[in-house]
Design an enzyme around this catalytic site. Sequence first.
Site, PDB file in Angstrom:
ATOM      1  NE  ARG A  48     -24.017 -50.543  55.253  1.00 41.65           N
ATOM      2  CZ  ARG A  48     -25.057 -50.385  56.027  1.00 41.65           C
ATOM      3  NH1 ARG A  48     -26.190 -51.039  55.770  1.00 41.65           N
ATOM      4  NH2 ARG A  48     -25.016 -49.588  57.074  1.00 41.65           N
ATOM      5  CB  ALA A  74     -21.125 -54.149  63.155  1.00 45.95           C
ATOM      6  NE  ARG A  86     -15.166 -52.659  56.140  1.00 50.38           N
ATOM      7  CZ  ARG A  86     -16.359 -52.051  56.049  1.00 50.38           C
ATOM      8  NH1 ARG A  86     -17.353 -52.618  55.412  1.00 50.38           N
ATOM      9  NH2 ARG A  86     -16.543 -50.857  56.599  1.00 50.38           N
ATOM     10  CD  GLN A  94     -22.665 -45.889  54.198  1.00 50.20           C
ATOM     11  OE1 GLN A  94     -22.549 -44.690  53.971  1.00 50.20           O
ATOM     12  NE2 GLN A  94     -21.651 -46.636  54.603  1.00 50.20           N
ATOM     13  CG  ASP A 151     -19.481 -50.462  62.800  1.00 50.40           C
ATOM     14  OD1 ASP A 151     -19.510 -51.336  61.925  1.00 50.40           O
ATOM     15  OD2 ASP A 151     -20.100 -49.390  62.719  1.00 50.40           O
ATOM     16  CG  ASN A 198     -22.055 -45.754  64.345  1.00 53.89           C
ATOM     17  OD1 ASN A 198     -22.259 -46.898  63.967  1.00 53.89           O
ATOM     18  ND2 ASN A 198     -22.884 -44.765  64.083  1.00 53.89           N
ATOM     19  CE  LYS A 199     -19.958 -43.754  56.599  1.00 53.02           C
ATOM     20  NZ  LYS A 199     -19.046 -44.428  55.652  1.00 53.02           N
TER      21      LYS A 199
END
Length: 342
Positions: free
Chosen positions: A50, A52, A91, A194, A235, A245-246
């Site tokens: 995982r 990007a 994804r 994460q 990302d 982003n996350k």
Amino acid sequence: MSSQLSVQALQWTGSSLNVLDQRALPAHIRYDEYRDAAGVADAIVSMRVRGAPAIGIAAAYGVVLSAKYHYPDPTWQDKVARDIDLLAASRPTAVNLFWALAQMRDVLAAAPADPLAALAAKAEAIHADDIAANYAMGERGADLIGGACSVLTHCNAGALATGGYGTALGVIRSLHRRGQINKVYADETRPWLQGARLTVWELAQDGIPATLIADSAAAWLMKSGKIDWIVVGADRITANGDVANKIGTYSLAVLAKRHGVKLMVAAPSSTLDLSLATGDAIEIEERNPNELLADCYLGGDSLVGAWNPVFDVTPAELITAIVTERGVVVDPSLHGVRSLAP
């Protein structure tokens, strides 16, 4: 500067791709070997790999494996094209995936005399270029931050999420190497942890002390005055400087604005998506709600459901600077990011 770090998410052998199963960290360090595109696609979907940039690199190697598997069957190009579509569907949000696959399609379209060698060379170049870009943005980011500081990072944007060194963690690594950092805080990063499982482990592997916090502690930490900068990856970055982003990054950006904390986004130029004017057009991946739910809530008669978006979008006006290997844009809401495009 050496690119040989203690942490490597991807290992290319020439005939297979070894993927560090990041779901098993930090308790177990386990590499899974893949010899076809379907396996690589599954590794991306299942989040064994995982981040990007790492997703894009893995997909490029997946194309090489597809060609090795199908060549020289008379219909090998059609079969590789189907595998590229399979990889593209793994994804939806990380633009690096589609950028890398476009590079591999270009190689195929050029009809090289030795397609296997040409595809392998391109994938290896994508990998090497990403590592070089990480070092460059790490130095640029450290230059911008300057003197000793304390930083907070979210999710994992390090060597595990890239070809090596990292984006946000690349900046932190460069600051640490210069002796310009006082303390590193890492959000645990719900729901996949994460930060707790990957970021603090990765920093420890490189001898960088880190302090883990619950996501919900970030506001109080900022109010205490202990944070100078928040440094995150991305990302996808749209033309106006909005950043996907996350999930949780937008919350941090709002809190940072309230508390006078600066926010840096560090990402390679392959993350730029100038085809999208603003972040409103970004497709936000939503994963299986079961990833959030306890087993007792999984029955068909359960009254408890879950909403599980993986990313959010931070508006450009909440971002202090966007750093890539090509340069830095300060106040992206005023300037956009077109000047950073290759």
